[in-house]
Design a protein around this motif. Structure first.
Motif, PDB file in Angstrom:
ATOM      1  N   ALA A  43      -4.555   1.316 -12.134  1.00  0.00           N
ATOM      2  CA  ALA A  43      -3.806   1.533 -13.375  1.00  0.00           C
ATOM      3  C   ALA A  43      -2.673   2.518 -13.132  1.00  0.00           C
ATOM      4  N   HIS A  44      -1.459   2.120 -13.517  1.00  0.00           N
ATOM      5  CA  HIS A  44      -0.291   2.987 -13.417  1.00  0.00           C
ATOM      6  C   HIS A  44       0.561   2.767 -14.652  1.00  0.00           C
ATOM      7  N   GLY A  45       1.230   3.805 -15.088  1.00  0.00           N
ATOM      8  CA  GLY A  45       2.001   3.719 -16.316  1.00  0.00           C
ATOM      9  C   GLY A  45       3.327   3.001 -16.200  1.00  0.00           C
ATOM     10  N   ASP A  73       0.136  -4.824 -13.223  1.00  0.00           N
ATOM     11  CA  ASP A  73       1.071  -4.002 -13.987  1.00  0.00           C
ATOM     12  C   ASP A  73       0.607  -3.880 -15.428  1.00  0.00           C
ATOM     13  N   LEU A  74       0.454  -2.654 -15.893  1.00  0.00           N
ATOM     14  CA  LEU A  74       0.093  -2.445 -17.297  1.00  0.00           C
ATOM     15  C   LEU A  74       1.262  -2.750 -18.227  1.00  0.00           C
ATOM     16  N   LEU A  75       2.472  -2.724 -17.690  1.00  0.00           N
ATOM     17  CA  LEU A  75       3.666  -3.018 -18.475  1.00  0.00           C
ATOM     18  C   LEU A  75       4.435  -4.163 -17.846  1.00  0.00           C
ATOM     19  N   ARG A  86       5.617   4.249 -21.269  1.00  0.00           N
ATOM     20  CA  ARG A  86       4.911   4.793 -20.110  1.00  0.00           C
ATOM     21  C   ARG A  86       3.985   5.942 -20.500  1.00  0.00           C
ATOM     22  N   PHE A  87       4.316   6.601 -21.601  1.00  0.00           N
ATOM     23  CA  PHE A  87       3.494   7.721 -22.065  1.00  0.00           C
ATOM     24  C   PHE A  87       2.664   7.360 -23.304  1.00  0.00           C
ATOM     25  N   ASP A  88       2.621   6.081 -23.633  1.00  0.00           N
ATOM     26  CA  ASP A  88       1.784   5.615 -24.732  1.00  0.00           C
ATOM     27  C   ASP A  88       0.382   5.377 -24.179  1.00  0.00           C
ATOM     28  N   ILE A  89      -0.393   6.449 -24.069  1.00  0.00           N
ATOM     29  CA  ILE A  89      -1.702   6.373 -23.419  1.00  0.00           C
ATOM     30  C   ILE A  89      -2.640   5.419 -24.159  1.00  0.00           C
TER      31      ILE A  89
END
Length: 238
Positions: A43-45, A73-75, A86-89
């Protein structure tokens, strides 16, 4: 590479996968050794991090230890340019949980334990997803590399039950301090390992090898401690 390592690499099945989450299709690379004991979701932002030389290097080391890996890819590419995403945890965590659900039938069919390997903001998403995982989708171990585990939030840190290893570079004092503060809230087994001389990106000679070695030992030890045939999720991989 020695004879034993060559033999292990010959028995690793690789597959390109698509993980569908609503209208979004996330690309991933699955590697599964024969008789694997577990499956590690990375997992990476950011986006396109499945192509990261660092992540692929660590994944290869885990594969040689008999651990399956899913780099994805999470995004989506068009989302990765948005710093807020990227900072939307919470959003990243939901994506990671959906990806975990999508490989649940694979874990169940091969009796695989599940683990998360998170970097940067992806580590916070991994902590949060592990803390919120239901029994049938239990996450058995978590490893963070230079991760902002503090961003998972107080509630998630306090609910975490998966043994968690935090790997931080000696020359990354801000992240090290934040990791130390976060451990105070984690009630389960946790450990911080400081990699001598390493900076945030672990570019220094031998740093990533240390990461792979420590991560592999952590996953193997905690997967071995889980009773065989423990249940995991029931949804099919897309």
């Amino acid at each position: 590479m020695g004879e034993r390592e060559e033999s292990l690499m010959e028995h690793i099945t690789t597959e390109r996968v698509q993980i569908r989450i609503g209208d979004i299709a996330l690309s991933g690379d699955l590697a599964l050794p024969k008789a694997a004991s577990g499956l590690i979701l990375f997992a990476h932002g950011g986006c396109s991090l499945r192509h990261s030389v660092r992540n692929r290097g660590v994944a290869s080391m885990l594969n040689r230890l008999g651990l399956g890996t899913l780099l994805f890819d999470l995004l989506a590419p068009e989302e990765g340019i948005d710093i807020a995403r990227r900072f939307d945890i919470a959003g990243l965590s939901e994506r990671l949980k959906a990806a975990t659900t999508s490989v649940a039938h694979l874990a169940r069919g091969h009796h695989l334990q599940l683990g998360y390997f998170g970097t940067s903001t992806g580590a916070a998403a991994a902590i949060r997803a592990a803390a919120e995982s239901p029994l049938q989708m239990r996450i058995d171990a978590v490893v963070s590399r230079g991760g902002r585990v503090d961003l998972a939030g107080h509630e998630a840190l306090c609910q975490l039950r998966a043994p968690t290893l935090m790997l931080v570079g000696e020359a990354d004092p801000v992240v090290l301090k934040l990791n130390v503060l976060a451990t105070a809230w984690i009630p389960c087994e946790k450990r911080i390992e400081v990699i001598p001389g390493a900076t945030h990106l672990f570019d220094e000679p031998g740093a990533l090898e240390q990461v792979g070695k420590l991560a592999g030992e952590w996953f193997c030890r905690h997967f071995a401690a889980v009773p065989q045939h423990a249940p995991h999720g029931h949804a099919a991989r897309q």
